[in-house]
Design a protein around this motif. Structure first.
Motif, mmCIF file in Angstrom:
data_model
loop_
_atom_site.group_PDB
_atom_site.id
_atom_site.type_symbol
_atom_site.label_atom_id
_atom_site.label_comp_id
_atom_site.label_asym_id
_atom_site.label_seq_id
_atom_site.Cartn_x
_atom_site.Cartn_y
_atom_site.Cartn_z
ATOM 1 N N GLN A 263 1.310 -6.585 -3.026
ATOM 2 C CA GLN A 263 0.297 -7.313 -3.797
ATOM 3 C C GLN A 263 -1.042 -6.570 -3.781
ATOM 4 O OE1 GLN A 263 0.499 -11.165 -1.932
ATOM 5 N NE2 GLN A 263 2.092 -11.912 -3.314
ATOM 6 N N GLU B 75 -1.461 -3.306 -3.428
ATOM 7 C CA GLU B 75 -1.311 -2.125 -4.275
ATOM 8 C C GLU B 75 -1.370 -2.498 -5.757
ATOM 9 O OE1 GLU B 75 2.065 0.323 -3.325
ATOM 10 O OE2 GLU B 75 1.604 0.249 -1.182
ATOM 11 N N MET B 76 -0.748 -3.623 -6.118
ATOM 12 C CA MET B 76 -0.808 -4.067 -7.516
ATOM 13 C C MET B 76 -2.242 -4.421 -7.906
ATOM 14 S SD MET B 76 2.763 -6.277 -7.756
ATOM 15 C CE MET B 76 2.068 -7.435 -8.848
ATOM 16 N N SER C 63 -4.399 -2.581 -10.762
ATOM 17 C CA SER C 63 -5.050 -3.329 -11.862
ATOM 18 C C SER C 63 -6.540 -3.014 -11.917
ATOM 19 C CB SER C 63 -4.853 -4.830 -11.678
ATOM 20 O OG SER C 63 -3.496 -5.162 -11.743
#
Length: 157
Positions: free
Chosen positions: A143, A145-146, A150
């Protein structure tokens, strides 16, 4: 006397092991206490040594019970008083005593085996909990890294 000493030793080990397992399996605790794991390892080693000792005693008693001549030779007072060896057919008394000891050894082995199974079951539960904690950490890392990806995309636009 020997089996009462062994029984006392097992009675000392049993509550100690159960207490450590209760702490390790406490659902309120999120992490596993490494100190408790070391204590459990020490108790587990002691239990294995105890099992080996009692197993050796059981094997020895079984071997002696299998040989009538050896049991006849155990009547030392009869040999000393009469100067004669006892007949190998006349070993009922010593056989009964040895069978009683064998039953006590088997009882101790059974109790130790139950305790070992409890440790093994607890180990499985601990490993499942550790796997679950690892999965939570991996999911959190993914999460993060995402989120960083983003944010990087938003910064580029």
């Amino acid at each position: 006397k020997m089996f009462s000493v062994l029984d006392d030793r097992l009675n000392e080990l049993h509550p100690s092991i159960v207490d450590v397992l209760n702490v390790l399996l406490d659902p309120r605790l999120f992490s596993v206490d490494r100190g408790q794991l070391h204590i459990l390892l020490h108790h587990s080693k002691s239990l294995s040594e105890f099992y080996s000792l009692v197993k050796d005693i059981e094997d020895t008693l079984t071997d002696v019970l299998d040989y009538e001549d050896d049991m006849a030779d155990m009547y030392l007072s009869h040999c000393a008083l009469t100067g004669e060896d006892r007949s190998s057919d006349d070993t009922d008394d010593i056989g009964n005593i040895l069978e009683a000891y064998l039953m006590q050894a088997e009882n101790l082995l059974s109790r130790v085996q139950q305790l070992k199974e409890l440790i093994d079951q607890s180990e499985s539960i601990i490993l499942i909990n550790l796997d679950s904690q690892r999965n939570v950490m991996l999911r959190l890392g993914l999460q993060l890294e995402m989120g960083m990806f983003s944010a990087t995309l938003c910064g580029l636009v």
